[in-house]
Structures are given as C-alpha cells and as structure tokens.
Design an enzyme around this catalytic site. Structure first.
Site, PDB file in Angstrom:
ATOM      1  N   GLU A 122      80.997  44.667  30.577  1.00  0.00           N
ATOM      2  CA  GLU A 122      82.464  44.695  30.675  1.00  0.00           C
ATOM      3  C   GLU A 122      82.863  45.977  31.394  1.00  0.00           C
ATOM      4  OE1 GLU A 122      84.442  45.985  26.902  1.00  0.00           O
ATOM      5  OE2 GLU A 122      82.403  46.000  26.123  1.00  0.00           O
ATOM      6  N   LYS A 124      84.569  49.563  31.792  1.00  0.00           N
ATOM      7  CA  LYS A 124      84.889  50.604  30.820  1.00  0.00           C
ATOM      8  C   LYS A 124      86.271  51.160  31.147  1.00  0.00           C
ATOM      9  CE  LYS A 124      83.099  54.726  28.593  1.00  0.00           C
ATOM     10  NZ  LYS A 124      84.223  55.651  28.830  1.00  0.00           N
ATOM     11  N   ASP A 126      89.619  53.289  31.157  1.00  0.00           N
ATOM     12  CA  ASP A 126      89.871  54.717  30.995  1.00  0.00           C
ATOM     13  C   ASP A 126      91.209  54.905  30.293  1.00  0.00           C
ATOM     14  OD1 ASP A 126      89.502  57.388  31.135  1.00  0.00           O
ATOM     15  OD2 ASP A 126      89.805  57.562  33.289  1.00  0.00           O
ATOM     16  N   TYR A 231      93.397  46.116  25.227  1.00  0.00           N
ATOM     17  CA  TYR A 231      92.273  45.202  25.428  1.00  0.00           C
ATOM     18  C   TYR A 231      91.294  45.395  24.269  1.00  0.00           C
ATOM     19  CZ  TYR A 231      93.757  44.483  30.266  1.00  0.00           C
ATOM     20  OH  TYR A 231      94.460  44.160  31.394  1.00  0.00           O
ATOM     21  N   LYS A 322      78.301  54.935  34.280  1.00  0.00           N
ATOM     22  CA  LYS A 322      79.481  55.563  34.883  1.00  0.00           C
ATOM     23  C   LYS A 322      79.486  55.413  36.404  1.00  0.00           C
ATOM     24  CE  LYS A 322      81.965  57.769  32.115  1.00  0.00           C
ATOM     25  NZ  LYS A 322      81.756  59.039  31.548  1.00  0.00           N
ATOM     26  N   CYS A 416     102.396  71.450  70.424  1.00  0.00           N
ATOM     27  CA  CYS A 416     101.493  70.332  70.169  1.00  0.00           C
ATOM     28  C   CYS A 416     100.071  70.700  70.585  1.00  0.00           C
ATOM     29  CB  CYS A 416     101.972  69.109  70.955  1.00  0.00           C
ATOM     30  SG  CYS A 416     100.799  67.750  70.938  1.00  0.00           S
ATOM     31  N   CYS A 419      99.212  68.394  73.862  1.00  0.00           N
ATOM     32  CA  CYS A 419      99.870  68.496  75.171  1.00  0.00           C
ATOM     33  C   CYS A 419     100.655  69.781  75.368  1.00  0.00           C
ATOM     34  CB  CYS A 419     100.786  67.295  75.402  1.00  0.00           C
ATOM     35  SG  CYS A 419     102.284  67.335  74.393  1.00  0.00           S
ATOM     36  N   CYS A 434     105.354  66.088  67.697  1.00  0.00           N
ATOM     37  CA  CYS A 434     105.319  66.519  69.082  1.00  0.00           C
ATOM     38  C   CYS A 434     106.516  65.891  69.786  1.00  0.00           C
ATOM     39  CB  CYS A 434     104.020  66.035  69.715  1.00  0.00           C
ATOM     40  SG  CYS A 434     104.026  66.128  71.509  1.00  0.00           S
ATOM     41  N   CYS A 440     102.374  63.171  76.212  1.00  0.00           N
ATOM     42  CA  CYS A 440     101.303  63.595  75.316  1.00  0.00           C
ATOM     43  C   CYS A 440     100.158  62.572  75.321  1.00  0.00           C
ATOM     44  CB  CYS A 440     101.850  63.755  73.902  1.00  0.00           C
ATOM     45  SG  CYS A 440     100.632  64.354  72.733  1.00  0.00           S
TER      46      CYS A 440
HETATM   47  O1  JCF Z   1      86.423  50.308  27.661  1.00  0.00           O
HETATM   48  C1  JCF Z   1      86.021  51.218  26.970  1.00  0.00           C
HETATM   49  N1  JCF Z   1      86.462  52.444  27.192  1.00  0.00           N
HETATM   50  C2  JCF Z   1      85.029  50.961  25.868  1.00  0.00           C
HETATM   51  C3  JCF Z   1      84.681  51.964  24.983  1.00  0.00           C
HETATM   52  C4  JCF Z   1      84.499  49.688  25.744  1.00  0.00           C
HETATM   53  C5  JCF Z   1      83.589  49.426  24.742  1.00  0.00           C
HETATM   54  O2  JCF Z   1      83.080  48.214  24.643  1.00  0.00           O
HETATM   55  C6  JCF Z   1      83.191  50.421  23.817  1.00  0.00           C
HETATM   56  C7  JCF Z   1      83.753  51.714  23.956  1.00  0.00           C
HETATM   57  C8  JCF Z   1      83.370  52.660  23.025  1.00  0.00           C
HETATM   58  C9  JCF Z   1      82.459  52.348  22.038  1.00  0.00           C
HETATM   59  N2  JCF Z   1      82.310  50.129  22.845  1.00  0.00           N
HETATM   60  C10 JCF Z   1      81.948  51.071  21.969  1.00  0.00           C
HETATM   61  C11 JCF Z   1      81.012  50.727  20.954  1.00  0.00           C
END
Ligand code: JCF
Length: 686
Positions: A122, A124, A126, A231, A322, A416, A419, A434, A440
């Site tokens: 999936e 991750k 932020d 989510y 990451k 410029c 030119c 310019c 130019c």
């Molecule tokens: O999307 C995330 N930041 C994310 C963090 C998704 C996950 O499935 C996670 C997590 C942090 C810990 N699962 C765990 C166990």
C-alpha cells in the site's frame, strides 16, 4: 435522544429522520469508500439541511451518530490522555532494493518457508496516525499516536471528518479499534493556504503540518473547516466477530463496515512484485493528490504475522520502503539569467551537484527576482533543493545561519544577457523582461511567428517550421529581414520548391500594405493585443505619432493603463527596436494612416457592452476590438450602466445579473449582425 420528555413523536417523523440519515450515510459511503459519488454535492447539502431542520423542530430525535452532529459545541481546554490498549507501532525502513531483498529473506528464513511470501502493499501516506474506537458500531473515541503507548483524545476533531463514519455499516462488531492515517489532500491544502494568506495568517509549510495543526485544534469547529481525510490501514482490536485470516481480508472487512481504505492496496507475490508495485506507485505519486513518502509492505497471513512478532517497537512482518528524499542541502555557487521566448529573464541557480529525488541536480530554477528576494538568497548560501517527481528542481529555502562571510548579494542585470537591450520590470509584475523584442536572439523566432500570424501581418505560408529554418539557416534575424528575402534564397531551403518560395515572397510583399492597428499588434509589444493596438491607432492616427508619445500621452488612450503605457514607452525607446522599425519602413512596409477619429461620431459611442460565455465565431479579443472600433466601451462586469450583454455558450452569473437588472441581452448572432452592418466583422470584412 429519546421521546420520553416532551410530546410523543409521531412515527412518521422518526421514520423520516432515519431515512434521511441512512440516505446521507449511504452517499458518504459511496463517495469516500467506493469512490463513486452518487449525487452532486448540492443534493447532499439539500438533504442535509432538510434533516437539520427536522432535528431543530424535534430535538428529542437528535442522536450522536446523526451526520448533523459532527461539529461539537463544546470548546476543550486541553486534550486528555488515551492509553493505547494495543501499542501503535512504528515501521522499520528500507531505503534500497537490497534492503528490501534482505527483509524478504529474513522473513522466509524465520518462517522456514521456501515458497514466495505473499504480501500486501500500500502507499505510505504522509500524514498523522490515529486510532479510532467503535463500540456497538458507534464511534466512541479517537486518539493520536503520541509516543505509541499513549496519545491524545481527539474524538471531537475526528468526528468532523466526513470520511470517518460516525456509525458503522451493516453487522457492526461489539468492538472495533481501527488504525489509519489522516492526511490533507493537495487541493484542500492549497485552498487552505490561500485562505490563510487572505486572512493575513502564515501559510502552512506542507500538508502534513497543516493536518497536524488542524487535528490539534481545541475548537472542533475549526477542524471541521479543514480538508482532512482518513484512510484506514489496520485493525488493532476486534470483538464480537472472528478476525479474518489475512491482512487483505481485514481491509475488506473495514471497507464493508464503511471505512475508507486506500484503493491502491494490492496483494503481491514475492519481492519482484513488491518492486514493481514500488515503481508503479512512484510514477503515480505526482498525480495521487496527497503526499506519500514511500510504500508499506505487510505479510498477508495474520497467523504468520503472529509467528514473526516484533523487534522493540516495530513489527518484523512489515516494512516501509521509502522513496528517495525529495529535499537535500547544497551550496549555491552562482546565479545565471536566461532569456525565454517571450523575453522573460529567469534566474537559474548553479548548484554544487547533489543527489536528490533520485537524480543528480546541479541547476535549479529560481523563478524570478521576487523569489530571490523572498528567499533572501546570496551566492555562497546553503540552500534546500526540492525535486518532487519529474518536476523541475527548485531552491525552496535558505539556511541563513550558515551564510559564510564571503557570501555575495545577487544583482538583477540591467541589460539583457542575450542582446544587450535594456531590461524592464513593470510595476506590480514579478518578471523582468528584455525590451529588445524585435532583435533579441532568444526571442527572434517567437517575434517572427507572431509578426507573420494571421491576425497580425497575415503572411500566408510562413508557418512555425519555416520560421525555425529561416532563423536557424541565418537567412533572417528579425522581422525586417523578411522583406529582403529572395525567391532563390527561400527555394534553396530543404523541402521548398520554386513555386512555394515564389508564393511566400509574394505574400511577404503583399503584407507591406497593412492597417496601422495590425502593424502595431504585429510588433509584439507586451500586453498590446488587438484591442489596445486598435485604440492606439484610433487615438494617434499614425505610427510616427505613437513613436513620439510618452507615458503621459499613452495613458490618455482609452483602455491603456500605466503598466501598458510603460511597456509601450520602453519598447519604442529601445534603439534596437527603433532600428528594426526604420528598416521595415524603408523596405516599404506602409501602415495605413487615418485621421484620429472623433469618438462622438462612432455608431456605438457612449454605450457599454459586456461579453459573457463562450463565443463560437470569433475570439473575445476580436469581438472587443471590433466593438471598440465602433466606439463602444467593453466592460468586464455588468452594472446599471451596461447597455448590452452578449451572452455566448454557458454564460454564467453575468447573464443572471443582466436579467436581474433588466438589461438587454442578445446572442452572438446579433453581435455578428451589428459588426457586419458596420463593416467591422473580422470574419467577413477582410
Ligand atoms: O500510511 C502510513 N503512513 C502507514 C503507517 C501505513 C501502515 O499500514 C502502517 C503505518 C504504521 C504502522 N502500518 C503500521 C503497522
């Protein structure tokens, strides 16, 4: 909550309230969980208000899980602490394919299996991790991650998120604790920051900070106005029904219960599929609409997860892969100024090469002089370079406390760099330009193309490609050179026959007889479109008079403000441009002169027209120019002074306003009829 205090509530009202709530909750579910909006927002809002008004009349019918009850009326004086019954774990990181391969090998070895391991992958997100508790299907508590062992009670704030159901769907378990991430999508983030700026408040640095700040509000009314989304990514506790056997099945259960699960989640067999997932998500990253900083892989089989267990505070059965950092530090070595096709000077940072966003970066855009000022950038500074996805790297910040003694200020060039013409920055504009538009080298192709275009000098056969070739072969350097081209020169070019060369030269010669407004427009002076060119021609009558005018004289012209006036003044003051114009005139280009017209004699004198919606037969600018030629003013908005509104396709609020004020409204056909009658319809008269 119930009917035993007050009048008995008729069965039908209670039923109606139940039906409206079910309707709203179903629409939310379809919108957030299934990602298939069932009705327009306006319809949702209408039903929502209907429910609200019934609840106002029957307060005894209000219940905590009603969608009207998302915003609490209580201000908190602080957040109370919540102990996480099941700790909220962090994830181990992998920064390379090798580290991922090692993770997969560790899993196989620990489990003693030869087959490929099945994972669920999936994105991750932020954002901020939160834990939400449902008892008998009702949301009873929500908490931040905190240190993983205990967090803060943010129930009132989480209740305001429309993607979080207040009541679960279907057969609700006795207890469900769900974990997930709260994020602020990019569009909402931009809109929020715009509102912050309008209100004179500091914008948020990024969506994550904005989400954190929004969840930390003691007034849930403020959180409700922030575009936050939830989510779900795992089940921490489930009572009253059996836990599914796999992680994927548990996500499906969450979905069935009405919780939103990321739609990119997928099952992967072995490392190769994980790596393919990583690549795919990385490519989608710029268009996802929310920030992610990697992907997460989890062993799918929950029994295997249990066998693997934990190391300190992270599970052995999961890892975060990451993406390469999108921000790095480096040194600004120099700033160079590039001149674009339209004469805009863009500062470019020359950097100590640095690996960021997956590539080595040694140049970054600085946009314009304002940006340099805003960042307070000096040569020698340590800077933050941002490279997000495939976008052009940019300098996003300066570490002022690392500025060396030897740092130098950055100066904007006065001439410029291509030119040598004077550069000029109009008041209120960020861009320095310019002024040598006609000579130019950086702008020559664009200048010639514009000059030859249909609405300017209308030189038939001089297309984009041919302009490129003529300039590249050094047959022309500016528009005056066009009139010295010979048939032989043009015929010698690749893919050019004698006949088409002769046709081109003829078209060039024909263009010498030109109306003054077209000629002025053809010069490509900044912000001088057809309408302004026409107004100038009408006002001054001749090119000589225009070239002799100054700012003061230019602002006398209807529709010419101080900015356009200064563009005109700078253009005609530039000796290089004067030379090109002289050579054009010497070559026989004769912009037709006309008496400056007496405005009172024009047929639409004293009238104000408004154009709205899309016109089919002519452009807005053409329509405006033609109406002005007839003496009308063309305004941007409808008022009591408006004489006529021309409504094109999909005309909006201006049309409504005209109707409300009782102002005459006609369509494009009428406009064309008026223009044709007076011989100024661009489509027929020429
Ligand atoms: O999307 C995330 N930041 C994310 C963090 C998704 C996950 O499935 C996670 C997590 C942090 C810990 N699962 C765990 C166990």
């Amino acid at each position: 909550m119930n009917a035993d205090h007050g009048w008995p509530v008729s069965e039908s009202v209670a039923d109606q309230v139940r039906r409206l709530r079910e309707q709203l909750s179903d629409w939310s579910y379809r919108y957030y969980v299934l990602d298939e909006p069932a009705v327009p927002d306006a319809e949702y809002d209408r039903i929502f208000r209907a429910l609200q008004s019934i609840e106002e009349q029957h307060p005894e019918l209000v219940s905590a899980d009603s969608p009207t009850q998302r915003v609490g009326d209580r201000l908190l004086d602080g957040f109370s602490e919540v102990t996480h019954e099941v700790p909220m774990l962090s994830l181990d990181n992998a920064f390379s394919d090798e580290e991922l391969v090692a993770f997969d090998r560790r899993i196989s070895e620990r489990l003693g299996i030869q087959d490929t391991v099945i994972y669920v992958a999936e994105p991750k997100l932020d954002g901020l991790a939160v834990s939400i508790l449902y008892k008998d299907g009702q949301l009873v508590r929500a908490a931040t991650r905190g240190d993983g062992a205990s967090g803060e009670d943010i129930t009132a704030n989480i209740r305001t998120l429309r993607s979080v159901p207040l009541g679960l769907r279907g057969q609700a378990p006795a207890l469900l604790e769900v974990r997930g991430e709260v994020v602020m999508p990019h569009d909402g983030f931009e809109a929020l920051n715009e509102r912050q700026r309008q209100a004179g408040q500091k914008p948020f640095a990024n969506p994550r900070n904005a989400a954190a700040g929004s969840l930390r509000q003691l007034d849930s009314g403020i959180t409700a106005q922030r575009p936050l989304e939830f989510y779900a990514y795992s089940i921490a506790r489930l009572e009253g029904q059996a836990m599914p056997a796999t992680h994927l099945a548990s996500l499906q259960l969450l979905r069935d219960l009405g919780l939103r699960v990321n739609s990119l989640v997928c099952r992967c067999h072995g490392v190769d599929e994980l790596l393919a997932f990583y690549q795919r998500v990385q490519q989608q990253r710029p268009t996802l609409g929310y920030d992610i900083d990697g992907v997460v892989y989890k062993v799918d089989d929950l029994a295997l997860q249990q066998k693997l267990g934990f190391v300190s505070r992270a599970p052995r059965w999961a890892i975060a892969h990451k993406f390469p950092a999108q921000e790095e530090l480096t040194i600004l070595r120099d700033v160079e100024w590039q001149v674009g096709r339209t004469g805009a000077l863009t500062p470019v940072a020359r950097l100590e090469p640095v690996f960021v966003g997956g590539v080595t970066v040694s140049n970054a855009t600085l946009h314009n002089a304002d940006e340099i000022e805003r960042l307070d950038l000096h040569i020698g500074d340590t800077v933050v370079v941002l490279r997000a996805g495939d976008v052009i790297p940019k300098v996003s910040a300066v570490l002022a406390d690392r500025r060396p003694e030897s740092a130098r200020a950055i100066t904007i060039p006065v001439a410029c760099p291509v030119c040598g013409s004077e550069v000029f920055r109009a008041e209120g504009e960020a861009v320095t330009r310019c002024t040598g538009g006609l000579i130019c080298a950086a702008q020559q192709k664009e200048a010639v193309r514009h000059f030859a275009s249909r609405r300017a000098m209308d030189i038939e056969g001089l297309g984009e490609r041919l302009v490129d070739v003529l300039v590249d072969e050094k047959l022309i350097a500016n528009v005056a050179d066009l009139y010295r081209l010979s048939i032989e020169q043009v015929a010698s070019l690749e893919r050019m026959g004698e006949k088409s060369a002769a046709n081109l030269i003829e078209a060039i010669q024909r263009s010498k007889q030109v109306a003054l407004p077209r000629f002025l427009f053809a010069l490509g002076i900044r912000e001088v479109g057809e309408a302004t060119a026409l107004a100038l021609a009408n006002h001054f009558g001749s090119l000589q008079a225009i070239m002799a005018a100054d700012d003061q004289a230019f602002v006398q012209v209807a529709d010419v403000g101080p900015v356009v006036a200064s563009h005109l003044q700078h253009f005609f003051a530039e000796p290089h441009n004067q030379q090109v114009i002289s050579r054009l005139l010497e070559a026989g280009v004769t912009p037709s002169e006309s008496e400056p017209q007496k405005p009172e004699t024009l047929p639409l004198h004293g009238q104000t027209w408004v154009l709205t919606g899309t016109l089919e037969q002519l452009t807005r600018d053409q329509a405006k120019a033609a109406l002005q030629q007839l003496g009308a003013k063309v305004a941007g908005s409808v008022s009591a002074k408006t004489s006529m509104v021309i409504a094109g396709e999909a005309a909006g609020s201006k049309l409504d306003k005209a109707q409300a004020l009782g102002i005459a409204v006609e369509d494009e056909t009428y406009l064309i009829k008026v223009l044709t009658e007076h011989g100024v319809y661009p489509g027929s008269a020429e």
